[in-house]
Design a protein around this motif. Sequence first.
Motif, PDB file in Angstrom:
ATOM      1  N   VAL A   1       0.845  -1.205   0.000  1.00 24.10           N
ATOM      2  CA  VAL A   1       0.000   0.000   0.000  1.00 24.10           C
ATOM      3  C   VAL A   1       0.878   1.252   0.000  1.00 24.10           C
ATOM      4  CG1 VAL A   1      -1.714   1.342   1.267  1.00 24.10           C
ATOM      5  CG2 VAL A   1      -1.944  -1.140   1.112  1.00 24.10           C
ATOM      6  N   SER A   2       1.885   1.274   0.847  1.00 25.64           N
ATOM      7  CA  SER A   2       2.790   2.424   0.906  1.00 25.64           C
ATOM      8  C   SER A   2       3.490   2.646  -0.425  1.00 25.64           C
ATOM      9  CB  SER A   2       3.843   2.214   1.999  1.00 25.64           C
ATOM     10  OG  SER A   2       3.238   2.065   3.258  1.00 25.64           O
TER      11      SER A   2
ATOM     12  N   ASN B   1       2.449   1.838  -3.421  1.00 25.13           N
ATOM     13  CA  ASN B   1       1.493   2.405  -4.378  1.00 25.13           C
ATOM     14  C   ASN B   1       1.248   3.891  -4.102  1.00 25.13           C
ATOM     15  OD1 ASN B   1       0.077   0.491  -6.433  1.00 25.13           O
ATOM     16  ND2 ASN B   1       0.302  -0.753  -4.581  1.00 25.13           N
ATOM     17  N   TYR B   2       1.189   4.246  -2.839  1.00 25.65           N
ATOM     18  CA  TYR B   2       0.935   5.641  -2.463  1.00 25.65           C
ATOM     19  C   TYR B   2       2.077   6.549  -2.928  1.00 25.65           C
ATOM     20  CZ  TYR B   2       0.283   9.759   0.484  1.00 25.65           C
ATOM     21  OH  TYR B   2       0.132  11.051   0.940  1.00 25.65           O
TER      22      TYR B   2
ATOM     23  N   VAL C   1      -5.568   2.136  -5.810  1.00 20.31           N
ATOM     24  CA  VAL C   1      -5.175   0.967  -5.008  1.00 20.31           C
ATOM     25  C   VAL C   1      -5.181   1.335  -3.525  1.00 20.31           C
ATOM     26  CG1 VAL C   1      -3.323  -0.666  -4.490  1.00 20.31           C
ATOM     27  CG2 VAL C   1      -3.795  -0.038  -6.868  1.00 20.31           C
ATOM     28  N   VAL C   2      -4.622   2.500  -3.219  1.00 20.51           N
ATOM     29  CA  VAL C   2      -4.530   2.952  -1.825  1.00 20.51           C
ATOM     30  C   VAL C   2      -5.914   3.323  -1.282  1.00 20.51           C
ATOM     31  CG1 VAL C   2      -3.410   4.575  -0.254  1.00 20.51           C
ATOM     32  CG2 VAL C   2      -2.214   3.819  -2.316  1.00 20.51           C
TER      33      VAL C   2
ATOM     34  N   ALA D   1      -7.766   0.448   0.021  1.00 22.72           N
ATOM     35  CA  ALA D   1      -7.144  -0.289   1.138  1.00 22.72           C
ATOM     36  C   ALA D   1      -7.715   0.233   2.453  1.00 22.72           C
ATOM     37  CB  ALA D   1      -5.625  -0.117   1.099  1.00 22.72           C
TER      38      ALA D   1
ATOM     39  N   SER E   1      -5.970   1.854   5.878  1.00 21.81           N
ATOM     40  CA  SER E   1      -4.615   2.334   5.636  1.00 21.81           C
ATOM     41  C   SER E   1      -4.459   3.766   6.117  1.00 21.81           C
ATOM     42  CB  SER E   1      -4.296   2.264   4.141  1.00 21.81           C
ATOM     43  OG  SER E   1      -3.192   3.083   3.813  1.00 21.81           O
TER      44      SER E   1
ATOM     45  N   GLN F   1      -5.194   6.165   3.257  1.00 22.58           N
ATOM     46  CA  GLN F   1      -6.435   6.059   2.501  1.00 22.58           C
ATOM     47  C   GLN F   1      -7.104   7.408   2.260  1.00 22.58           C
ATOM     48  OE1 GLN F   1      -9.700   3.880   4.316  1.00 22.58           O
ATOM     49  NE2 GLN F   1     -10.533   3.315   2.316  1.00 22.58           N
TER      50      GLN F   1
END
Length: 227
Positions: free
Chosen positions: A88-89, A91-92, A113-114, A117, A120, A123
Amino acid sequence: MYTRLYDEFPGTPDARTAAENVKRIYSDQGKAGEYVKWSKNRGGISASETDSLLYSAAFNLYERDKYRDAVKSFDEYLGSMKNGTFVVSANYYKAICHEELKEKDEAIKHYKVVADANGSEFQEDAVLSLLRLYGPDGPCTDLVIYLEKIEKITKNRDTRYQAWKSLLHCYEKLNRVTEARDVASRINSEISSPDDLKAEAQVYVAKADLADKKYTQALEGFAAVYK
């Protein structure tokens, strides 16, 4: 030099120092993947260390504003660690890199994607970034998805009010009357809602009543706003 030292004196303090130097050199060059290969050829490297190393190398490039190199490094991480700790990180920060490089479509792809999640730490910022990139005139079919999401997750009143305002607009545009009435109800039931937002909600409800031939209710609604 360090590779030869490691290979000639395995298991010694000098070999361990040599391995650390090889790791540092590859990481500084943004070539963490090469270090992973190097380690695998010399006894292996754990999955958790590989995960951390590949992500850290990409993040360090991002922090140094080397966005193009960071994108490649994040790609390497995401390609190698599909279920990694930092997916996740990655992608961010990859999305931010694409924004900096003026690559809007790629930024949107990774922010999505984020945004999906749940739970997250990134988010809410990802959802807000998506709404910003789409812009107020973006397609309502896309906007509604993230407006509904930000309404649920934000703790910021102003953000929620802006989401309600935009949801009213999009629901009306998409002819989703039930959802629009629900938003109007939430606006009017919250004491702290701004007066202009409440007025906008009342106008929408009056227009919906008029479309439904509820003329008395419509007139009362318009009168309450324009008195």
